[in-house]
Design a protein around this motif. Structure first.
Motif, PDB file in Angstrom:
ATOM      1  N   ARG A 109       0.849  -1.192   0.000  1.00 50.87           N
ATOM      2  CA  ARG A 109       0.000   0.000   0.000  1.00 50.87           C
ATOM      3  C   ARG A 109       0.883   1.240   0.000  1.00 50.87           C
ATOM      4  O   ARG A 109       1.881   1.320   0.721  1.00 50.87           O
ATOM      5  CB  ARG A 109      -0.905   0.018   1.234  1.00 50.87           C
ATOM      6  N   TYR A 111       1.060   5.649  -0.022  1.00 51.11           N
ATOM      7  CA  TYR A 111       0.373   6.902   0.274  1.00 51.11           C
ATOM      8  C   TYR A 111       1.348   8.057   0.157  1.00 51.11           C
ATOM      9  O   TYR A 111       2.540   7.913   0.442  1.00 51.11           O
ATOM     10  CB  TYR A 111      -0.195   6.884   1.702  1.00 51.11           C
ATOM     11  N   PRO A 116      -4.095   8.009  -0.869  1.00 53.06           N
ATOM     12  CA  PRO A 116      -3.652   6.740  -1.447  1.00 53.06           C
ATOM     13  C   PRO A 116      -3.030   6.921  -2.828  1.00 53.06           C
ATOM     14  O   PRO A 116      -3.546   7.646  -3.680  1.00 53.06           O
ATOM     15  CB  PRO A 116      -4.935   5.914  -1.537  1.00 53.06           C
TER      16      PRO A 116
END
Length: 714
Positions: A109, A111, A116
């Motif tokens: 993930r 960011y 995001p």
């Protein structure tokens, strides 16, 4: 990260707030920690997870600030490979998750300032990360990354630095081998009340970066322009807000991978297909985000973040003409993809006491949508190739992620901290086929995946400077839309045979900060069912399948400290044993009516090195001057599931120097560096299971860079 992005909370989208950044280390009040790490290295001693912070000095020091591969080498368990191919972005993996990606980032993930950089289907990009104004990069590895949703390996987040105390204008230029030219311009300023105690105050940061390169390999030139505007401020009693806009404009040629024989013959070559079809990519991205935080009353806080953006991509592939002509169901060799995306994340936090110890409960939701219009065209017209031809694909695709999460933190005794959390994720894919003919049927379809991911961790602070921790959790990773786009049987429609990967992860670790030194160590074990693997990779197209069960186990070590008043050492080492535990069968060369290649249990998962190490010895001969020798070792990396070919192991060294000085009313920073000092032959990355054995992407030999920045305070 700061107080409103909790290390155990999947709330993803909150930017740092000054009032929220207090570290509470006593026995009567829980510390507020954030998405991947905390706002200072000392705060990491309070979190039962493997977290690391790369600060602004480490990002800037004698670096051109081109991409994340420069800074993430010092983080154990993390691999960020510069592929020498801007058309395919970095190859980023954490604890072996993400190495399968043929382009972009999977399994991790991402960011930037709480917004995001990963779509709801798990596909991410880092090309727009604003390294020029980065204040820090924070990395979370291991089980607690499950709380961020659709990923397996970890979380990487970049935060923009605070503005300086006075308005400051900056400019910089970098030049280097292979036609590298980078220009940057910035304006950073505070605004509002000067005393910081009354009225409103905040900061404004504007950055513009332009990078041009001829590329190390033939047909690998690129041009990238990116910009960011960030406005932060306060309102009312305890309110904070952040507004963020960033944009990216990228044009890049794609040299594609080479076979081992081609690498030996000419490391700088492009593939024949790349030259024949002029393989290339353009990307245009604009994104806006906003966050509001507010303290409602004693013990109650809320935060809401919303974002929206557009990413438009065109790409020319090298799919042979005959393949498209012979198969009327083929989707063509040129891609035009236009994606709109948006999302909202909301969170409520309640702080109180439980059985005499501080207790905090956080609850929230995360809703994300990506709508894309995917067109496919032939990459030829008549006898002309590498041009956009007849339409072969027209789809409207939509992916929606609906998540809710809950986290509890409790300090039952002065030295103990307990953290538990759970996230429920539901990800739905819908495809509307609008290219329907007499020989091309309607391939519309829908898929839905759901998973509940619990995590738990415990930390014992043995001394004020030493912490021991353990944690465990379940992970969940769906296929991305790009991974669902192609089927092994050559038919159209979603690859509905793909199942999501599900993992169980455990970790124990120790962290210490004492006597000017920081130490960390972690042991981890992950077992994944239905691992997503590349079945075949040809002409820019990847077909995916599920393996049986895989296992990753390993160890990570890091150390950082002063050897002497003018000498500093930093080092990181990772051992990773990643293997297939079950036999499985894949389609070796699509189209296949049934899978025909057996991958035996015990094979190493390709794209991963068993041993990696990095170290930096820094010397400060005089004030404001640093000289650095950096070294790295990367073990061999298998390129295919059968482990028949591999990129060889290598060791390389970089030498760099930086000088900071003041003259003519300006603050200056100049640097020079020579990478791959001893001119070793290095394969920087591999393309897993690439067609025709074109697995390898060579990295440059000895090459140089110089740069000069200037800032003026008003």
């Amino acid at each position: 990260m700061r107080a409103y992005l909790f290390a155990l909370v999947p709330a993803v989208a909150f930017l740092p707030g000054p009032a929220a950044a207090q570290s509470r280390v006593d026995a009567t009040e829980l510390d507020s920690v954030v998405v991947t790490a905390t706002r200072s290295p000392d705060d990491a001693l309070l979190v039962p997870a493997a977290i690391d912070l790369v600060d602004a000095d480490e990002i800037d020091r004698a670096q051109p600030r081109i991409d994340l591969s420069e800074s993430l080498q010092r983080v154990p368990g993390v691999v960020a490979r510069d592929r020498q191919n801007q058309a395919q972005d970095l190859q980023v993996s954490i604890r072996g998750y993400g190495a399968r990606a043929a382009f972009g980032v999977r399994g991790v993930r991402l960011y930037t300032d709480g917004i995001p950089a990963t779509m709801p289907d798990g596909q991410g990009q880092v090309s727009h990360f604003p390294l020029e104004s980065a204040g820090r990069i924070e990395v979370l590895r291991g089980p607690f990354s499950a709380l961020y949703g659709n990923a397996s390996g970890g979380v990487i987040e970049l935060f923009t630095a605070d503005a300086p105390p006075v308005p400051t204008l900056g400019a910089g230029f970098v030049a280097g081998a292979n036609g590298l030219r980078k220009s940057s311009l910035s304006f950073h300023t505070p605004w509002g009340a000067e005393d910081g105690r009354s009225g409103t105050q905040g900061d404004l940061l504007l950055d513009l970066i332009d990078i041009d390169s001829d590329g190390y390999r033939d047909h690998s030139g690129s041009h990238r322009t990116s910009g960011q505007a960030l406005l932060r401020g306060t309102f009312g009693d305890g309110g904070r807000y952040t507004l963020l806009f960033n944009g990216l404009d990228l044009t890049a040629d794609d040299p594609q991978g080479l076979t081992a024989a081609q690498v030996r013959d000419n490391r700088r070559a492009a593939s024949d297909g790349a030259l024949t079809f002029d393989t290339r990519k353009t990307v245009r991205q604009d994104q806006f985000g906003a966050r509001v935080e507010h303290t409602l009353s004693a013990g109650h806080e809320i935060a809401v973040t919303a974002w929206a953006g557009n990413r438009a991509t065109t790409q020319m592939l090298s799919v042979p003409v005959a393949v498209q002509r012979d198969n009327p169901l083929h989707n063509g060799g040129a891609i035009d993809l236009d994606r709109d995306y948006h999302g909202i994340d909301g969170r409520w936090r309640w702080s109180t006491e439980l059985a005499g110890g501080p207790f905090a409960l956080t609850a929230g939701f995360d809703y994300e949508v990506s709508d894309e219009h995917r067109l496919g065209f032939e990459n030829f017209t008549g006898n002309d190739v590498g041009v956009v031809g007849a339409l072969r694909r027209d789809e409207r695709n939509r992916v929606t992620a609906n998540d809710v999460y809950l986290q509890a933190e409790w300090a039952p005794a002065e030295r103990w901290r307990l953290h538990v959390g759970v996230r429920r994720s539901e990800v739905e894919f819908e495809s509307d086929d609008r290219f329907v003919t007499a020989i091309n049927p309607d391939d519309s379809g829908a898929l839905e995946y759901a998973r509940t991911s619990p995590v738990a961790g415990v930390l014992f602070r043995a001394t004020p400077w030493l912490s021991l921790y353990a944690n465990a959790g379940a992970g969940f990773e769906t296929p991305t839309f790009s991974e669902l786009a192609y089927r092994s049987d050559g038919q159209g429609g979603l690859n509905d045979t793909l199942a999501p990967a599900r993992s169980r992860n455990q970790e124990i670790g120790v962290r210490a900060r004492h006597g000017g030194w920081a130490y960390s160590a972690a042991l981890f074990h992950s077992r994944t069912t239905d691992e997503l693997v590349v079945a075949a990779n040809e002409g820019g197209r990847s077909v995916y399948d599920n393996a049986g069960t895989t296992r990753r186990r390993g160890a990570e070590f890091a150390v950082d400290g002063a050897l002497a008043p003018r000498w500093h050492l930093a080092a990181a080492y990772t051992f990773l044993d990643a293997r297939y535990r079950d036999d499985f069968v894949v389609c070796g060369s699509p189209p296949c009516n049934q899978d025909d290649v057996v991958i035996e249990a015990g094979r190493h998962i390709p794209g991963l090195a068993r041993n990696t190490a990095w170290a930096e010895l820094r010397w400060r001969p005089v004030e404001h001057t640093d000289v650095m020798l950096q070294g790295r070792f990367v073990d061999r990396v298998f390129a295919d599931d059968a482990n028949s070919e591999a990129a060889p192991a290598y060791a390389s060294f970089d030498l760099a120097a930086e000088r900071r000085f003041r003259t003519a009313g300006l603050e200056w920073r100049g640097f020079a560096r020579v990478n791959n000092l001893f001119d070793r032959d290095v394969v920087g990355s591999v393309i897993v299971n690439a067609g025709g054995g074109r697995y390898f992407e060579p990295a440059p030999g000895r090459h140089w860079m110089v740069g000069l920045d200037a800032t003026k305070a008003f």
